[in-house]
Design a protein around this motif. Structure first.
Motif, PDB file in Angstrom:
ATOM      1  N   PHE A 157       0.802  -1.224   0.000  1.00 52.38           N
ATOM      2  CA  PHE A 157       0.000   0.000   0.000  1.00 52.38           C
ATOM      3  C   PHE A 157       0.842   1.285   0.000  1.00 52.38           C
ATOM      4  CE2 PHE A 157       0.502  -1.395   4.321  1.00 52.38           C
ATOM      5  CZ  PHE A 157       0.764  -0.236   5.029  1.00 52.38           C
ATOM      6  N   ARG A 158       2.132   1.146   0.343  1.00 55.51           N
ATOM      7  CA  ARG A 158       3.003   2.330   0.242  1.00 55.51           C
ATOM      8  C   ARG A 158       3.590   2.470  -1.167  1.00 55.51           C
ATOM      9  NH1 ARG A 158       4.045   0.914   5.510  1.00 55.51           N
ATOM     10  NH2 ARG A 158       3.323   2.490   6.974  1.00 55.51           N
ATOM     11  N   GLU A 159       3.332   1.441  -1.996  1.00 57.81           N
ATOM     12  CA  GLU A 159       3.817   1.486  -3.379  1.00 57.81           C
ATOM     13  C   GLU A 159       2.632   1.225  -4.310  1.00 57.81           C
ATOM     14  OE1 GLU A 159       7.852  -0.948  -3.133  1.00 57.81           O
ATOM     15  OE2 GLU A 159       6.311  -1.589  -1.714  1.00 57.81           O
ATOM     16  N   PRO A 160       1.744   2.226  -4.424  1.00 58.70           N
ATOM     17  CA  PRO A 160       0.501   2.028  -5.183  1.00 58.70           C
ATOM     18  C   PRO A 160       0.750   1.523  -6.601  1.00 58.70           C
ATOM     19  CG  PRO A 160       0.527   4.197  -4.145  1.00 58.70           C
ATOM     20  CD  PRO A 160       1.846   3.585  -3.863  1.00 58.70           C
ATOM     21  N   GLU A 161       1.887   1.902  -7.190  1.00 63.03           N
ATOM     22  CA  GLU A 161       2.155   1.477  -8.566  1.00 63.03           C
ATOM     23  C   GLU A 161       2.315  -0.049  -8.634  1.00 63.03           C
ATOM     24  OE1 GLU A 161       4.067   3.432  -6.700  1.00 63.03           O
ATOM     25  OE2 GLU A 161       5.894   2.266  -6.472  1.00 63.03           O
ATOM     26  N   LYS A 162       2.793  -0.640  -7.538  1.00 65.48           N
ATOM     27  CA  LYS A 162       2.915  -2.102  -7.486  1.00 65.48           C
ATOM     28  C   LYS A 162       1.537  -2.758  -7.396  1.00 65.48           C
ATOM     29  CE  LYS A 162       7.139  -3.916  -5.575  1.00 65.48           C
ATOM     30  NZ  LYS A 162       7.722  -4.476  -4.343  1.00 65.48           N
ATOM     31  N   GLU A 163       0.656  -2.131  -6.631  1.00 64.92           N
ATOM     32  CA  GLU A 163      -0.707  -2.654  -6.511  1.00 64.92           C
ATOM     33  C   GLU A 163      -1.387  -2.634  -7.876  1.00 64.92           C
ATOM     34  OE1 GLU A 163      -2.116  -1.444  -2.014  1.00 64.92           O
ATOM     35  OE2 GLU A 163      -2.258   0.091  -3.553  1.00 64.92           O
ATOM     36  N   LEU A 164      -1.235  -1.504  -8.551  1.00 65.52           N
ATOM     37  CA  LEU A 164      -1.868  -1.356  -9.862  1.00 65.52           C
ATOM     38  C   LEU A 164      -1.297  -2.368 -10.852  1.00 65.52           C
ATOM     39  CD1 LEU A 164      -3.837   0.244 -11.648  1.00 65.52           C
ATOM     40  CD2 LEU A 164      -1.979   1.862 -12.121  1.00 65.52           C
ATOM     41  N   ALA A 165       0.018  -2.563 -10.796  1.00 63.89           N
ATOM     42  CA  ALA A 165       0.664  -3.514 -11.713  1.00 63.89           C
ATOM     43  C   ALA A 165       0.172  -4.934 -11.450  1.00 63.89           C
ATOM     44  CB  ALA A 165       2.186  -3.434 -11.558  1.00 63.89           C
ATOM     45  N   LEU A 166       0.004  -5.290 -10.173  1.00 63.97           N
ATOM     46  CA  LEU A 166      -0.487  -6.632  -9.831  1.00 63.97           C
ATOM     47  C   LEU A 166      -1.911  -6.821 -10.349  1.00 63.97           C
ATOM     48  CD1 LEU A 166      -0.304  -9.366  -8.392  1.00 63.97           C
ATOM     49  CD2 LEU A 166      -1.069  -8.238  -6.297  1.00 63.97           C
ATOM     50  N   MET A 167      -2.748  -5.821 -10.164  1.00 61.49           N
ATOM     51  CA  MET A 167      -4.135  -5.918 -10.651  1.00 61.49           C
ATOM     52  C   MET A 167      -4.165  -6.070 -12.174  1.00 61.49           C
ATOM     53  SD  MET A 167      -5.937  -3.037  -8.262  1.00 61.49           S
ATOM     54  CE  MET A 167      -5.795  -3.142  -6.466  1.00 61.49           C
ATOM     55  N   ALA A 168      -3.311  -5.330 -12.836  1.00 62.22           N
ATOM     56  CA  ALA A 168      -3.262  -5.398 -14.300  1.00 62.22           C
ATOM     57  C   ALA A 168      -2.803  -6.777 -14.752  1.00 62.22           C
ATOM     58  CB  ALA A 168      -2.339  -4.311 -14.844  1.00 62.22           C
ATOM     59  N   GLU A 169      -1.804  -7.309 -14.051  1.00 66.10           N
ATOM     60  CA  GLU A 169      -1.266  -8.631 -14.378  1.00 66.10           C
ATOM     61  C   GLU A 169      -2.335  -9.710 -14.160  1.00 66.10           C
ATOM     62  OE1 GLU A 169       2.218  -9.523 -11.960  1.00 66.10           O
ATOM     63  OE2 GLU A 169       1.752 -11.665 -12.084  1.00 66.10           O
TER      64      GLU A 169
END
Ligand code: AMP
Ligand code: ZN
Ligand code: FE
Ligand code: FE
Length: 277
Positions: free
Chosen positions: A196-208
């Protein structure tokens, strides 16, 4: 009111399935999904009862999945009164069997540490699914831990001395199974993935995961602040994913958390309706 995430005593909640559906009706919940871990027993037991009370019951389940050394929860929802199809239920039964194997090893490790506990004792306080929360309760009741937190911290949690890993499906595998089975998968409480401190990682995981068949994101959850829900709504919309939400009510195993405690907007239901619910 809508609540699409809760547990009965068939997994790690404390309410009987019938009691939970009655609580939903009394709380003004019009659409409910029981999302027990690894079992449909609570749903199957209450389909008729819910209909009689005027509560729309959606067939659901919560699966613990592997993703890069982490355990990530995935929700699965299935439209229609029959709920999840037989092939998917068989697959979930296999997951339940691996859990039983893990529980046996956990007992062996605890016994090896001189702790007197049997699998029968632990299974006796649970329903269809026996999980570590049941182990924690027995360890506390028998004086081997001061409270549930202590049981997890010292003994059965990831850092605990008796921890045994459970081999579950990968997130991608589970998402694709749910899709093949005509269901909607939703990434549960994304805040707990730990990015949650790296929102871009969350978004990338959802996209994947969307490529593997992920259909939705659990935007509304008792662990989410308003700002986090806003973030996950934005991510879901950006990726064209549906949204789900619920309290994650566990009865007495999560004291202070009411069924229906998390406001879930009607747009969630409208989204599900658009795909056949
Ligand atoms: P299991 O699926 O049997 O491995 O048990 C997982 C469940 O144990 C989770 O869904 C949590 O409810 C609970 N749990 C896991 N770790 C902890 C912890 N450190 N403290 C309290 N509860 C925990
Ligand atoms: Zn649970
Ligand atoms: Fe969960
Ligand atoms: Fe849950």
């Amino acid at each position: 009111m809508i609540d699409l995430h809760c547990h009965t005593r068939e997994s790690d909640g404390t309410d009987a399935p019938h009691a939970l559906v009655e609580l939903a009706a009394a709380s003004g919940i019009s659409t409910l999904s029981i999302t027990d871990h690894d079992t449909f027993a609570g749903y199957d037991a209450t389909v008729a009862h819910a209909a009689g009370l005027g509560v729309e019951l959606i067939c659901g389940v919560e699966l613990s999945c592997r993703h890069e050394e982490k355990t990530v929860h995935l929700l699965g929802y299935f439209p229609g009164p029959a709920g999840a199809p037989a092939a998917f239920r068989d697959w979930v039964a296999g997951i339940l069997a691996s859990r039983t194997e893990r529980n046996r090893k956990l007992i062996e490790k605890l016994n090896g540490m001189g702790i007197d506990i049997t699998l029968d004792e632990v299974q006796a306080i649970g329903g269809s699914v026996t999980g570590r929360p049941h182990f924690a309760n027995v360890l506390v009741a028998k004086g081997h831990a001061t409270d549930r937190n202590d049981a997890f911290r010292r003994l059965i949690g990831e850092e605990g001395a008796a921890f045994v890993e459970r081999i579950g499906p990968t997130l991608a595998e589970a998402a694709s199974r749910i899709q093949e089975s005509g269901g909607v998968s939703s990434l549960a409480h994304p805040v707990r993935i730990g990015y949650f401190r790296e929102p871009e990682k969350e978004l990338a995981l959802m996209a994947e995961l969307r490529e593997s068949g992920l259909s939705a994101v659990e935007v509304y959850h008792s662990d989410h602040t308003a700002a986090l829900s806003e973030r996950y709504l934005e991510f879901a919309q950006l990726l064209g994913l549906l949204q789900t939400g619920g309290s994650d009510y566990h009865g007495g195993n999560k004291p202070g958390l009411r069924l229906g405690a998390v406001p879930v907007p009607n747009s969630v239901l409208e989204g599900l309706r658009s795909v056949g619910f």
